[in-house]
Design a protein around this motif. Sequence first.
Motif, PDB file in Angstrom:
ATOM      1  N   ARG A  86       6.690   8.730   2.436  1.00 56.33           N
ATOM      2  CA  ARG A  86       7.417   7.622   1.794  1.00 56.33           C
ATOM      3  C   ARG A  86       7.210   7.562   0.283  1.00 56.33           C
TER       4      ARG A  86
ATOM      5  N   GLN B 168      -4.749   4.706   0.680  1.00 54.49           N
ATOM      6  CA  GLN B 168      -3.773   3.758   0.143  1.00 54.49           C
ATOM      7  C   GLN B 168      -2.813   3.295   1.222  1.00 54.49           C
ATOM      8  N   ASN B 169      -2.499   4.183   2.147  1.00 52.96           N
ATOM      9  CA  ASN B 169      -1.630   3.825   3.262  1.00 52.96           C
ATOM     10  C   ASN B 169      -2.213   2.649   4.044  1.00 52.96           C
ATOM     11  N   ARG B 170      -3.518   2.709   4.295  1.00 52.47           N
ATOM     12  CA  ARG B 170      -4.179   1.639   5.047  1.00 52.47           C
ATOM     13  C   ARG B 170      -4.272   0.359   4.230  1.00 52.47           C
TER      14      ARG B 170
ATOM     15  N   ILE C  76       2.852   1.382   9.640  1.00 53.35           N
ATOM     16  CA  ILE C  76       2.247   0.364  10.527  1.00 53.35           C
ATOM     17  C   ILE C  76       3.188  -0.832  10.625  1.00 53.35           C
TER      18      ILE C  76
ATOM     19  N   GLU D 155      -4.129   9.278  -0.467  1.00 54.58           N
ATOM     20  CA  GLU D 155      -2.928   8.823   0.233  1.00 54.58           C
ATOM     21  C   GLU D 155      -3.255   8.118   1.548  1.00 54.58           C
ATOM     22  N   GLN D 156      -4.179   8.690   2.309  1.00 55.18           N
ATOM     23  CA  GLN D 156      -4.542   8.075   3.596  1.00 55.18           C
ATOM     24  C   GLN D 156      -5.134   6.691   3.358  1.00 55.18           C
TER      25      GLN D 156
ATOM     26  N   MET E  62      -6.997   2.245  12.842  1.00 53.09           N
ATOM     27  CA  MET E  62      -6.521   3.635  12.894  1.00 53.09           C
ATOM     28  C   MET E  62      -7.703   4.569  13.040  1.00 53.09           C
TER      29      MET E  62
ATOM     30  N   PHE F 291      -4.777  -4.368  12.796  1.00 53.48           N
ATOM     31  CA  PHE F 291      -4.553  -2.972  13.148  1.00 53.48           C
ATOM     32  C   PHE F 291      -5.830  -2.156  12.953  1.00 53.48           C
TER      33      PHE F 291
ATOM     34  N   TYR G 101       4.056   9.257   5.889  1.00 54.74           N
ATOM     35  CA  TYR G 101       3.307   9.807   4.751  1.00 54.74           C
ATOM     36  C   TYR G 101       4.223  10.341   3.662  1.00 54.74           C
TER      37      TYR G 101
ATOM     38  N   THR H 128       4.777   0.821   4.690  1.00 51.67           N
ATOM     39  CA  THR H 128       3.895   1.646   5.531  1.00 51.67           C
ATOM     40  C   THR H 128       4.425   1.709   6.961  1.00 51.67           C
TER      41      THR H 128
ATOM     42  N   TYR I   3       0.685   8.120  -8.769  1.00 50.50           N
ATOM     43  CA  TYR I   3       0.052   8.367  -7.486  1.00 50.50           C
ATOM     44  C   TYR I   3      -1.341   8.985  -7.548  1.00 50.50           C
TER      45      TYR I   3
END
Lengths: 461, 270
Positions: free
Chosen positions: B72, A451-453, B85, A448-449, B126, B124, B70, B83, A56
Amino acid sequence: MGKQLFRYSEANKEKFLESDNITFNDGSTVSPEEIWHYLTEEAPAKYPSAFEVNLYQGNRGSRDETLPTSLKTRYLGLTFSARMEKAKDNGKSIAFIQGGQAVDPYTAADTIALRPGLVNQWNNGLEYGNDINKENLRRKKSKEKAFHDMSFEACQTGGYEHVQAGDLRIDVIAPYTVLRCSDISYGVEAHRHGPNKNVKLLNVDYPLRFQADKPWAIEYFAKNLRRLVNTLDEVTGRKTSENDLLKAIKLHNTGRRLGTELAELWWSADVPPTNSDDRASMVSLGNLEVHGDVQASLSVLKEAKKFIAERVKNGVKGHAVADNPKRLFILGSCVGINGSRSEDAGAIVVGRDDQWSHCSSLVEEVGDPFYNLAKATLEYPYEQSIEKRAQWTIEQIKKSRADGVIFIHNWGCNTQAAISRPIVDIIKRETGIPTYIHERDLHGLRDEQEQNRVNAFVEML
Amino acid sequence: MSINGNYFAGVDVGSLAAKSVILKDGEIFATGLVPSGVNSVESGLNALNLALESAGLKQEDLTYIVGTGYGRVSAPYANKAVTEITCHAKGANYLHPTVRTIIDMGGQDCKAIRIDQDGAVVDFAMNDKCAAGTGRFLEVMAGVFKVELKDLGAIALSATDTVPMSSTCTVFAESETISLVARGEKPENILNGIHHSIANRIAGLFSRVGIESDVFFSGGVAKNSGMKSAIEQALKVTIVKPEIDPQLIGALGAAVIARNFSKKEGLWAA
């Protein structure tokens, strides 16, 4: 408790030892035996963060153990700091550059040209024994210092703080101004008023964008390139001739051709022959600048092309690449997405516009080399108007058979932030490919933010 | 994991709350909702255990678990991570197959999501990093007025006027609010302005991805009636009313995806 470290398997050693030596600018060479020893014995002790098994955080680096040039680019990356120190001990001149240019004039003037990322890499390598956590904290501390010395509004502060602190023996700061980057001014101003302002400074004045068809602009920029070479000569004490620049242009054209051929070979494959990081590290060799040693880059690049050709012919898939991965093309300056984590999510990065723009732009070899280099630089596709840049990007997206496009830029990068939306709108309109724009935060929650997107975009594809 | 029943779970660990949903034979069987702590593994497990307890099940009874939110990446109990989304898209589609647009407002971000008839994400957007326009922002505002978070929406709806809020930053908005109170503006009118200010920020996200009916509102902030009304006005739409707590939509979507993955991997046949 010690962190678990990755180790290269002895099973691949024999094949690796059959590969070529790396030849450096100073004529010295390093053999595969020496590289193997370094990667398996010395480097894990010096730089445990580079070998730490951590899904990570950080960059796990390539683990494609059966691709010898993957190990070699890794070697060049890990020895970078030591090689820069050695170069300085031997009297070599080093310039801090910024602005997306090709480094031909620096090569001609016998000067190593380092962008902010490489300046940071040099500084990072000076401290040994850090795990990922310690390394991250150290880098963050350095970034905070840069915000203090410059401005937290600047996106790419890396480098100036080390010059000001006297951490690195940089001889000259010579960025190209007004070339795609909005924050060079922060660095230049900070340097003018900083405690170590005696380090020589030259702004290579790039005419305002979209002047490539105007002879006056080419002449003006050619004069600036002459000023640059003269300034570098003042530092080195030598005299760089037009012929030196022509030789450098020819050498860099060789790299650019090889880099382009390698990229097209990679794109021609039915299955990706390497993972994202290996693709990027090999194609970027084409600019012959990324490891601070033109000859070393060239020797690894030549060999890389041979190995990639073999893989394409045999249908070999790169390490850790998913079956039928979603192919991503990345746009924007100075930043990219995390290759390995994106592969875990089922994607692969098949190309980038930054750096590739000048790798794929050859310089004319007949006539005044300064004029030719100025003309080529003004014609970089990445630096053109939104419509022209988008059309060039669409060609690259089609060649690479990308499924999706991510435009990513640093927070504070005013130029890229302003043009990202119209560029992706044109791409979307003309190709129908899904696009996503991401503004990278400055450290903190970035990984993290972000990679989330990226993962959500991949899931959407 | 072997076939041991038709129970599928989704666990959504967000910045403010951890949620879980268990599906049995395609129907919502049990749910759990707890505040998130600093340990996201623990928060997710607490939410999951709450649902398991109310259903009279053990974790071993679950065929497949999908983690989202977050937290996960730190969900050793989950078979897969997806995710939020994608999960909100699937959750909304499960409840209302006619939904094509989702507004998700959670503790630390808000999302504008466009989906197709199968609940797959089409586009999408954000908010990138600012807390303004999120649940945390409303928490700060509830603190300024010393009212319960759950009452904020109703107070805003009782307003006789809307005091425009120029600020889009949580910290600046807090100081602007204090100065508005000092100026004599009524709290309900200021709160009404705050809700409209947030709704306008969300409208900005939709300028990137577009809007298509039906429109669904998920996430913890969807419980706020004042926010629902402000968004309806800003986007000129009518929001579909969810049958379950809108805060559970992400976990519901994760459970739906768990069911799909399980089938795909041959662990379960309908």
